[in-house]
Design an enzyme around this catalytic site. Structure first.
Site, PDB file in Angstrom:
ATOM      1  N   HIS A   7      -2.723   3.327  -4.342  1.00 11.09           N
ATOM      2  CA  HIS A   7      -2.198   2.679  -3.140  1.00 11.09           C
ATOM      3  C   HIS A   7      -0.838   2.036  -3.415  1.00 11.09           C
ATOM      4  O   HIS A   7      -0.554   0.924  -2.948  1.00 11.09           O
ATOM      5  CB  HIS A   7      -3.196   1.626  -2.617  1.00 11.09           C
ATOM      6  CG  HIS A   7      -4.450   2.218  -2.043  1.00 11.09           C
ATOM      7  ND1 HIS A   7      -4.505   2.742  -0.770  1.00 11.09           N
ATOM      8  CD2 HIS A   7      -5.687   2.398  -2.579  1.00 11.09           C
ATOM      9  CE1 HIS A   7      -5.739   3.199  -0.540  1.00 11.09           C
ATOM     10  NE2 HIS A   7      -6.469   3.016  -1.623  1.00 11.09           N
TER      11      HIS A   7
ATOM     12  N   TRP B 150     -17.790  -3.360  -1.888  1.00  9.96           N
ATOM     13  CA  TRP B 150     -17.259  -2.944  -0.578  1.00  9.96           C
ATOM     14  C   TRP B 150     -17.792  -1.601  -0.124  1.00  9.96           C
ATOM     15  O   TRP B 150     -17.933  -1.351   1.059  1.00  9.96           O
ATOM     16  CB  TRP B 150     -15.723  -2.925  -0.618  1.00  9.96           C
ATOM     17  CG  TRP B 150     -15.134  -1.957  -1.617  1.00  9.96           C
ATOM     18  CD1 TRP B 150     -15.016  -2.169  -2.961  1.00  9.96           C
ATOM     19  CD2 TRP B 150     -14.608  -0.655  -1.361  1.00  9.96           C
ATOM     20  NE1 TRP B 150     -14.436  -1.074  -3.560  1.00  9.96           N
ATOM     21  CE2 TRP B 150     -14.171  -0.129  -2.602  1.00  9.96           C
ATOM     22  CE3 TRP B 150     -14.465   0.113  -0.209  1.00  9.96           C
ATOM     23  CZ2 TRP B 150     -13.609   1.138  -2.710  1.00  9.96           C
ATOM     24  CZ3 TRP B 150     -13.896   1.370  -0.321  1.00  9.96           C
ATOM     25  CH2 TRP B 150     -13.473   1.875  -1.565  1.00  9.96           C
TER      26      TRP B 150
ATOM     27  N   ASP C 254       0.860  -1.190   0.000  1.00  8.03           N
ATOM     28  CA  ASP C 254       0.000   0.000   0.000  1.00  8.03           C
ATOM     29  C   ASP C 254       0.890   1.233   0.000  1.00  8.03           C
ATOM     30  O   ASP C 254       2.112   1.132  -0.153  1.00  8.03           O
ATOM     31  CB  ASP C 254      -0.981  -0.020   1.180  1.00  8.03           C
ATOM     32  CG  ASP C 254      -2.308   0.637   0.790  1.00  8.03           C
ATOM     33  OD1 ASP C 254      -2.291   1.830   0.440  1.00  8.03           O
ATOM     34  OD2 ASP C 254      -3.348  -0.045   0.796  1.00  8.03           O
TER      35      ASP C 254
ATOM     36  N   CYS D  37       1.875   4.926 -13.693  1.00 11.23           N
ATOM     37  CA  CYS D  37       1.603   5.551 -14.991  1.00 11.23           C
ATOM     38  C   CYS D  37       1.260   4.454 -16.009  1.00 11.23           C
ATOM     39  O   CYS D  37       2.084   3.570 -16.263  1.00 11.23           O
ATOM     40  CB  CYS D  37       2.826   6.341 -15.455  1.00 11.23           C
ATOM     41  SG  CYS D  37       2.630   6.954 -17.138  1.00 11.23           S
TER      42      CYS D  37
ATOM     43  N   CYS E  45       0.204  14.266 -18.051  1.00 13.11           N
ATOM     44  CA  CYS E  45       1.409  13.484 -18.379  1.00 13.11           C
ATOM     45  C   CYS E  45       1.498  13.359 -19.901  1.00 13.11           C
ATOM     46  O   CYS E  45       0.537  12.946 -20.556  1.00 13.11           O
ATOM     47  CB  CYS E  45       1.293  12.114 -17.715  1.00 13.11           C
ATOM     48  SG  CYS E  45       2.474  10.911 -18.307  1.00 13.11           S
TER      49      CYS E  45
ATOM     50  N   GLU F  89     -10.153   3.217  -5.104  1.00 10.37           N
ATOM     51  CA  GLU F  89      -9.819   4.610  -4.763  1.00 10.37           C
ATOM     52  C   GLU F  89      -8.784   5.219  -5.704  1.00 10.37           C
ATOM     53  O   GLU F  89      -7.996   6.070  -5.306  1.00 10.37           O
ATOM     54  CB  GLU F  89      -9.344   4.689  -3.292  1.00 10.37           C
ATOM     55  CG  GLU F  89     -10.431   4.214  -2.351  1.00 10.37           C
ATOM     56  CD  GLU F  89     -10.034   4.260  -0.875  1.00 10.37           C
ATOM     57  OE1 GLU F  89     -10.813   4.810  -0.086  1.00 10.37           O
ATOM     58  OE2 GLU F  89      -8.961   3.739  -0.527  1.00 10.37           O
TER      59      GLU F  89
ATOM     60  N   TRP G  44      -8.457  -3.834   7.859  1.00  5.76           N
ATOM     61  CA  TRP G  44      -7.467  -2.814   7.497  1.00  5.76           C
ATOM     62  C   TRP G  44      -6.747  -2.415   8.784  1.00  5.76           C
ATOM     63  O   TRP G  44      -7.384  -2.220   9.829  1.00  5.76           O
ATOM     64  CB  TRP G  44      -8.157  -1.597   6.869  1.00  5.76           C
ATOM     65  CG  TRP G  44      -8.938  -1.934   5.637  1.00  5.76           C
ATOM     66  CD1 TRP G  44     -10.289  -2.027   5.525  1.00  5.76           C
ATOM     67  CD2 TRP G  44      -8.418  -2.242   4.332  1.00  5.76           C
ATOM     68  NE1 TRP G  44     -10.651  -2.371   4.237  1.00  5.76           N
ATOM     69  CE2 TRP G  44      -9.513  -2.509   3.494  1.00  5.76           C
ATOM     70  CE3 TRP G  44      -7.127  -2.329   3.801  1.00  5.76           C
ATOM     71  CZ2 TRP G  44      -9.374  -2.845   2.146  1.00  5.76           C
ATOM     72  CZ3 TRP G  44      -6.986  -2.659   2.458  1.00  5.76           C
ATOM     73  CH2 TRP G  44      -8.094  -2.909   1.647  1.00  5.76           C
TER      74      TRP G  44
END
Ligand code: ACM
Ligand code: ZN
Length: 715
Positions: A444, A583, A381, A476, A520, A508, A662
């Site tokens: 993450h 979730w 993460d 990327c 970019c 996320e 978590w």
């Protein structure tokens, strides 16, 4: 006591940077909390709720060795106050303290002596349980000693009491100390009273007598349990019979019998037989049948895993109310059983706070008791990379150390070598628990980007994250090195984890993080090359799909894996052969509809029921968090894996259930168990048992028994 007085005097005189004397913890800066080794609190009223004095002592002072509360006006040491403070060597209580809450000093296993002042009225359940180095306990008054309040004190040698009347104690206050020769020093003439007093009498007993099995309190509740005439005297049981393909299960069977019964391996004529029968059930390979008769036990299963579940049921049937007692007799019965859903997993997160594999092994054993069949490891993460990847040594050299998790100034280091992980995976497999690795993408991933900046747009250098939350830096999708990197990572991972599944994260990484692809140059030219002309905000989601498609293709074709990911509504399409996880609070129905429309499998892990890292009650740990809602045991129990979508969904799309742990706030192995149980038992039943057999009222009774067994196993 004298020793403590001298220590305080020394602290008063010394200017040591680590010795701190303050009114309350609020007066101590975060920097000073981080280095404090000795703290004297003099406050008139120490706070007990929220980010209290005690929560700060527990979570924000990683070097703390002594706490002196004598000068404070402290009436209550709240529940969980110093839960699993392994480094604490001395705690001196105030003479004003009346109440020590449940688990207040659970597993404070650096304490060697403890004085309970005369003012004390109540010592809560498990308040000092698992304080494994405590040698001397001095009780100056007559507090009530709660259930398991001093259970599992392996090193306790002496208890000194001032009261001629034994303090009122629950029968289990000193559980585990039976026959251990603890010396009781009591006022002259009161020995007899202590010998016969509830709770205290246990210290004088030599051995607990064998007991019949407790009433069936099975979790998860089986499909059917039919009581039969008679019972099996377990002394008649002489051994285990099984074909070689069930050698692992036969080993478990012998272990269970020797731990739980007084069976006679040489003399007994009856047998525990284990058999495979592939005709037993065609829907699932986890179905089993368990029959206990007065002449033996027969477990038949569709597969070795099914036979193992039969053994887990047998193990629960052999529990006695006092877990130290061997089971003497088992009532005759027939259990027929199979799971409702195929995959029942718990997810742990060693990325935020590292969890050594030696702590995860007993966690797997505990999961298997409740017929969970998968452990999902969130290996990387923003805060750390925890898995050795030989091609990229920096990931663990640089990416597995940091100091700090939000306001907890902990030094958090550690990673799993491939060799250690192989051993762990094999251990879990012997308990029929599949270990599913998760490598997050494209978000993450700050720890990896920190080590290899070329993974992100413009090769930006970023520090490892020290707080919870979401970073605005992604892999990327236009950088070839990203594909080379992920290819090598997943290749090495496939050599370590035989699991059918690999979890790719995917959560996320929407807006705002996705904006990092907008400016970019490489991402711009890839958008053009792929003909992505949208400017409505979906353009970067399309790039994300491109990234996922390439990785999913590698995983499926080269490694034969089924990719999994956390579902986000913007994904729209779910690629063939993938499994999604529902979730997000409030979005389960949308995730299910997407799975149905795409004809894909889905895991139910809705935050409302399955986030076991959330507090289970108001004010419970973690008292300081990012606004986690309470997820009660009942709420977890009430999870409907089919979410009201009916048989068609259940048959074609529903894969199973998952619970998350978590670990932003799970700072010790003890806290991992505390957060998981009993809610994991509720989730296990939601994933395994048919709706007609499920009832909150029945579960509430059974879970009381199972939690007692669970607690006793932990000492
Ligand atoms: C998640 O909780 N970010 C999947
Ligand atoms: Zn880019």
């Amino acid at each position: 006591m004298q020793k403590h007085l001298l220590l305080s005097l020394f602290l008063l005189l010394s200017e040591s940077a680590s010795a701190q004397m303050v009114g309350t913890m609020q007066e101590l800066s975060a920097e000073r909390q981080a280095v404090a080794t000795h703290i004297v609190l003099e406050g008139k009223a120490l706070s007990t709720a929220g980010n209290s004095d005690f929560r700060r002592l527990r979570d924000c002072c990683p070097r703390l060795e002594t706490i002196d509360l004598r000068r404070s006006l402290c009436r209550e040491i709240p529940s969980n106050a110093l839960f699993a403070c392994h480094r604490l060597k001395a705690l001196t209580l105030s003479d004003s303290v009346r109440l020590i809450g449940p688990r207040a000093c659970y597993a404070c296993d650096g304490l060697t002596e403890l004085v309970l002042p005369p003012t004390l009225e109540e010592v809560g359940d498990e308040a000092f349980a698992a304080c494994r180095r405590l040698r001397l306990l001095i009780v100056q008054g007559t507090p009530h000693l709660g259930d398991l309040s001093f259970a599992g004190l392996d090193s306790l040698r002496e208890i000194r009491l001032s009261s001629p009347t034994p303090p009122p104690a629950e029968a289990t206050a000193f559980w585990g100390l039976r026959g251990k020769g603890v010396k009781l020093s009591v006022p002259r003439g009161s020995e007899k009273a202590y010998r016969t007093a509830p709770g205290w009498s246990l210290l004088f007993e030599k051995k607990v007598a064998a007991q019949p099995a407790a009433l069936p309190n099975l979790i998860p509740v089986p499909t059917s349990v039919l009581p039969q005439e008679g019972c099996l005297n377990l002394k008649e049981l002489g051994g285990v019979e099984a074909n070689p393909e069930l050698a692992n299960e036969a080993d478990h069977a012998l272990r269970i019998l020797s731990e739980r019964t007084n069976f006679c391996p040489k003399r007994g004529k009856a047998r525990l037989k284990l058999q495979l029968d592939t005709t037993l059930n065609s829907r699932t390979d986890e179905a089993y049948r368990l029959e206990v008769t007065p002449s033996g036990i027969l477990i038949t299963g569709v597969s070795p895993r099914a036979v193992f579940w039969g053994l887990m049921t047998l193990s629960q049937l052999l529990e006695t109310p006092d877990a130290e007692a061997r089971c003497s007799t088992l009532p005759a019965l027939i259990v027929e059983d199979e799971p409702r859903t195929a995959l029942r997993e718990l997810m742990v997160d060693p990325a935020r706070i590292f969890i050594p594999l030696k702590e995860l092994k007993p966690f797997v054993v505990e999961m298997a008791r409740f017929k969970f069949n998968a452990l999902h490891l969130h290996l990387v993460d923003d805060q750390a990379w925890r898995m050795e990847i030989k091609t990229y040594p920096l990931l663990t050299e640089l990416g597995s150390h940091r100091v700090g998790m939000d306001d907890m100034p902990l030094e958090i280091s550690g990673y799993y070598t491939q060799e250690e992980m192989r051993d762990f995976v094999a251990f879990a497999a012997r308990h029929h628990v599949e270990v599913i690795p998760e490598i997050e993408m494209p978000g993450h991933e700050i720890a990896a980007i920190h080590c290899y900046p070329q993974l992100t747009c413009g090769a930006r250098k970023v520090p490892i994250r020290l707080t919870c939350g979401v970073s605005n830096e992604l892999l990327c999708p236009s950088e070839e090195f990203v594909y080379e990197f992920l290819g090598n990572v997943f290749r090495e991972l496939s050599e370590v984890f035989p699991s059918r599944y690999v979890h790719l994260g995917g959560d996320e990484a929407g807006n705002p993080p996705l904006n990092c692809w907008t400016h970019c140059e490489k991402c711009d030219s890839l958008r053009r090359k792929l003909g992505i002309t949208a400017t409505d905000g979906s353009e970067n989601w399309r790039l994300q799909k491109h990234l996922f498609d390439r990785v999913i293709d590698t995983l499926r074709t080269r490694h034969g894996k089924t990719p999994m990911f956390w579902y986000e509504t913007d994904f729209r399409e779910i690629p063939e052969g993938c499994v999604t996880f529902a979730w997000r609070h409030g979005l389960t129905a949308a995730a299910i509809r997407a799975a149905q429309e795409n004809g894909r499998k889905i895991m139910l892990c809705p935050g409302e029921h399955c986030y076991l890292d959330y507090p289970a009650a108001p004010g419970d740990m973690p008292e300081v968090n990012w606004g986690m809602p309470v997820t009660s045991l009942e709420q977890t129990y009430r999870l409907d894996p089919a979410w009201g979508f009916g048989e068609d969904f259940e048959k074609h799309n529903l894969m199973g259930v998952a619970g998350t742990l978590w670990s932003e706030c799970i700072s010790s192995p003890e806290r991992l168990y505390y957060m998981a149980y009993p809610r994991a038992m509720a989730l296990a039943e939601a994933g395994w048992s048919i709706p007609a057999n499920r009832s909150w009222e029945s579960f509430r009774e059974r879970v009381r028994h199972q939690m007692r067994q669970h607690r006793l196993r932990r000492f």
